[in-house]
Design an enzyme around this catalytic site. Structure first.
Site, PDB file in Angstrom:
ATOM      1  N   ASP A  55     -17.099   6.927  -1.680  1.00 33.65           N
ATOM      2  CA  ASP A  55     -15.831   6.765  -1.116  1.00 33.65           C
ATOM      3  C   ASP A  55     -15.603   8.142  -0.472  1.00 33.65           C
ATOM      4  O   ASP A  55     -16.403   9.013  -0.751  1.00 33.65           O
ATOM      5  CB  ASP A  55     -14.748   6.253  -2.240  1.00 33.65           C
ATOM      6  CG  ASP A  55     -13.439   6.417  -1.578  1.00 33.65           C
ATOM      7  OD1 ASP A  55     -13.257   5.914  -0.254  1.00 33.65           O
ATOM      8  OD2 ASP A  55     -12.271   5.965  -2.233  1.00 33.65           O
ATOM      9  N   ARG A  75       0.924  -1.384   0.016  1.00 34.09           N
ATOM     10  CA  ARG A  75       0.004  -0.125   0.028  1.00 34.09           C
ATOM     11  C   ARG A  75       0.860   1.090   0.059  1.00 34.09           C
ATOM     12  O   ARG A  75       1.815   1.468   0.905  1.00 34.09           O
ATOM     13  CB  ARG A  75      -0.933  -0.139   1.164  1.00 34.09           C
ATOM     14  CG  ARG A  75      -1.643   1.272   1.379  1.00 34.09           C
ATOM     15  CD  ARG A  75      -2.741   1.236   2.337  1.00 34.09           C
ATOM     16  NE  ARG A  75      -3.893   0.452   1.881  1.00 34.09           N
ATOM     17  CZ  ARG A  75      -5.097   0.685   2.553  1.00 34.09           C
ATOM     18  NH1 ARG A  75      -5.553   1.316   3.478  1.00 34.09           N
ATOM     19  NH2 ARG A  75      -5.986   0.053   1.918  1.00 34.09           N
ATOM     20  N   ARG A 105     -13.517  -8.689   0.996  1.00 32.50           N
ATOM     21  CA  ARG A 105     -12.152  -8.278   0.921  1.00 32.50           C
ATOM     22  C   ARG A 105     -11.462  -9.473   1.178  1.00 32.50           C
ATOM     23  O   ARG A 105     -10.413  -9.963   0.653  1.00 32.50           O
ATOM     24  CB  ARG A 105     -11.711  -7.205   1.975  1.00 32.50           C
ATOM     25  CG  ARG A 105     -12.341  -5.752   1.346  1.00 32.50           C
ATOM     26  CD  ARG A 105     -11.828  -5.374   0.004  1.00 32.50           C
ATOM     27  NE  ARG A 105     -10.282  -5.219   0.081  1.00 32.50           N
ATOM     28  CZ  ARG A 105      -9.764  -4.088   0.500  1.00 32.50           C
ATOM     29  NH1 ARG A 105     -10.274  -3.362   1.274  1.00 32.50           N
ATOM     30  NH2 ARG A 105      -8.420  -4.177   0.454  1.00 32.50           N
ATOM     31  N   CYS A 131     -16.697   1.989   0.503  1.00 32.13           N
ATOM     32  CA  CYS A 131     -15.638   1.154   0.792  1.00 32.13           C
ATOM     33  C   CYS A 131     -15.180   1.126   1.945  1.00 32.13           C
ATOM     34  O   CYS A 131     -14.319   0.409   2.416  1.00 32.13           O
ATOM     35  CB  CYS A 131     -14.569   1.636  -0.312  1.00 32.13           C
ATOM     36  SG  CYS A 131     -13.523   2.893   0.109  1.00 32.13           S
ATOM     37  N   HIS A 139      -7.363   0.838  -6.578  1.00 31.39           N
ATOM     38  CA  HIS A 139      -7.428  -0.057  -5.514  1.00 31.39           C
ATOM     39  C   HIS A 139      -8.160  -1.385  -5.814  1.00 31.39           C
ATOM     40  O   HIS A 139      -9.593  -1.266  -5.684  1.00 31.39           O
ATOM     41  CB  HIS A 139      -8.431   0.639  -4.409  1.00 31.39           C
ATOM     42  CG  HIS A 139      -8.476   0.115  -2.917  1.00 31.39           C
ATOM     43  ND1 HIS A 139      -7.765  -0.923  -2.621  1.00 31.39           N
ATOM     44  CD2 HIS A 139      -8.996   0.608  -1.835  1.00 31.39           C
ATOM     45  CE1 HIS A 139      -7.911  -1.162  -1.292  1.00 31.39           C
ATOM     46  NE2 HIS A 139      -8.787  -0.343  -0.814  1.00 31.39           N
ATOM     47  N   GLN A 186     -10.262  -3.987  -3.679  1.00 37.20           N
ATOM     48  CA  GLN A 186     -11.516  -3.200  -3.179  1.00 37.20           C
ATOM     49  C   GLN A 186     -12.617  -3.441  -4.150  1.00 37.20           C
ATOM     50  O   GLN A 186     -13.785  -3.959  -3.879  1.00 37.20           O
ATOM     51  CB  GLN A 186     -11.388  -1.926  -2.748  1.00 37.20           C
ATOM     52  CG  GLN A 186     -12.615  -1.125  -2.310  1.00 37.20           C
ATOM     53  CD  GLN A 186     -13.119  -1.469  -1.064  1.00 37.20           C
ATOM     54  OE1 GLN A 186     -12.304  -1.417  -0.142  1.00 37.20           O
ATOM     55  NE2 GLN A 186     -14.341  -1.897  -0.841  1.00 37.20           N
TER      56      GLN A 186
HETATM   57  N1   CP Z   1     -11.385   0.050   2.253  1.00 36.01           N
HETATM   58  C1   CP Z   1     -10.035  -0.406   2.717  1.00 36.01           C
HETATM   59  O1   CP Z   1      -9.264  -0.549   2.034  1.00 36.01           O
HETATM   60  O2   CP Z   1      -9.899  -0.188   4.023  1.00 36.01           O
HETATM   61  P1   CP Z   1      -8.586   0.051   5.074  1.00 36.01           P
HETATM   62  O3   CP Z   1      -8.207   1.444   4.525  1.00 36.01           O
HETATM   63  O4   CP Z   1      -8.924  -0.161   6.216  1.00 36.01           O
HETATM   64  O5   CP Z   1      -7.667  -1.051   4.426  1.00 36.01           O
HETATM   65  N1  NVA Z   2      -9.923   6.506  -1.572  1.00 36.90           N
HETATM   66  C1  NVA Z   2      -9.465   5.973  -0.176  1.00 36.90           C
HETATM   67  C2  NVA Z   2      -9.745   4.882   0.094  1.00 36.90           C
HETATM   68  C3  NVA Z   2      -9.538   4.343   1.388  1.00 36.90           C
HETATM   69  C4  NVA Z   2      -9.761   2.824   1.657  1.00 36.90           C
HETATM   70  C5  NVA Z   2      -7.895   6.527   0.088  1.00 36.90           C
HETATM   71  O1  NVA Z   2      -7.377   6.419  -0.829  1.00 36.90           O
HETATM   72  O2  NVA Z   2      -8.047   6.939   1.308  1.00 36.90           O
END
Ligand code: CP
Ligand code: NVA
Length: 302
Positions: free
Chosen positions: A221, A105, A289, A261, A132, A135
């Site tokens: 989101d 990430r 997930r 999400c 993502h 997701q």
């Molecule tokens: N939706 C999602 O990816 O959540 P987190 O940021 O908690 O991993």
């Molecule tokens: N779009 C959001 C998703 C979080 C899971 C972000 O990148 O923070």
């Protein structure tokens, strides 16, 4: 002949049949959870390298890898030498001597592409600024689970139309053929070039009602994604009308799914009542997930 996926870096890089393969395996793994003892990751150690916070993604990968017989190491990128400037290509080549796969990430999509290239080990995008994929694959699985199909579904994405999730939805629409409508402030709508590149049945509008009318799925989101904190005040002001609330739900199909999400910011992209009315779907999404990521892992190591 089935193809083997080497990395899961974006929806854009997947073919329709690869997506379908992942979704089919997700269904099998979900219904067989706890019943089968196959451990395709036995003897493997996977690194979770995170530069941004996470609840769902981290826990679902840690649990999923263990359920498949593997071990995990969690590495906060800031605590590794990466945080002091060690190059990604060097980190990748070191870790490749020790680990069997990586779940990353981070901010730049190019960073995970570089890691995948230099490590050579299966690499999974656990969220970047651009995409993502885990997701959206889990979300598509959730829609199919509840509605039996995705192709004839109209998905209305309301909120930050240039987020990583919106972009993954764009590419998913191009691959799977469902209709996607994105409603956002003009400044936060995907560029025409990107929409063309994705190639799906996509409408971009600054009018929420146009997107929501008769939709099967209302999706949102957060307005301020991780890494965009300096834009918080501006985004909150500009994205104000782009939220899911009771009146938006009324415009959609009577049995429309409301999806998020997570994490949710009530009073911003969704209101409290709508969130709680649709909590079952939203938390099913979160659970899925786990199942979809296990399917991805199995596809990568098979
Ligand atoms: N939706 C999602 O990816 O959540 P987190 O940021 O908690 O991993
Ligand atoms: N779009 C959001 C998703 C979080 C899971 C972000 O990148 O923070």
């Amino acid at each position: 002949m089935t193809t083997k996926i080497k990395h899961l870096l974006s929806i854009e890089q997947l073919s329709r049949s690869e997506i379908e393969g992942i979704l089919q395996r997700t269904a099998e793994l979900k219904s067989n959870r706890g019943k089968i003892s196959a451990q395709p990751l036995a003897g493997q150690t996977w690194a979770l390298i995170f530069s941004k916070p996470s609840t769902r993604t981290r826990v679902s990968f840690e649990v999923g890898i263990r359920e498949l017989g593997g071990e995990t190491i969690y590495l906060n990128a800031a605590d590794a030498q990466l945080g002091r400037g060690e190059l990604i290509k060097d980190t990748a080549r070191v870790l490749a001597r020790m680990i069997h796969g990586a779940v990353i990430r981070t901010y730049a999509q190019s960073d995970i592409e570089e890691f995948a290239e230099f490590s050579g080990v299966p690499t999974i995008n656990a969220l970047t600024d651009e995409e993502h994929p885990c997701q959206i694959l889990g979300d598509i699985f959730t829609i199919i689970e509840k509605r039996g199909q995705i192709e004839k579904t109209v998905v209305a994405y309301i909120g930050d139309g240039v987020s990583n999730t919106a972009r993954s939805w764009l590419f998913a629409a191009g691959k799977l053929g469902f209709e996607l409508r994105i409603a956002s402030h003009k400044k936060y709508l995907p560029k025409k070039k990107l929409v063309e590149r994705a190639g799906g049945r996509v409408t971009c509008t600054d009018d929420v009602a146009t997107a929501a009318k008769g939709a099967d799925v209302l999706y949102t989101d957060i307005w301020v994604s991780m890494g965009k904190e300096s834009e918080e005040a501006r985004r909150e002001a500009e994205l104000g009308p782009y939220w899911i609330n009771e009146s938006v739900v009324k415009i959609a199909k009577p049995d429309a799914l409301v999806m998020h999400c997570l994490p949710a910011h009530r009073g911003q992209e969704i209101d409290e009542k709508t969130f709680e009315n649709h909590a079952q779907t939203i938390f099913d999404q979160a659970e899925n997930r786990l199942h979809v990521q296990k399917a991805i892992l199995v596809e990568l190591v098979k």
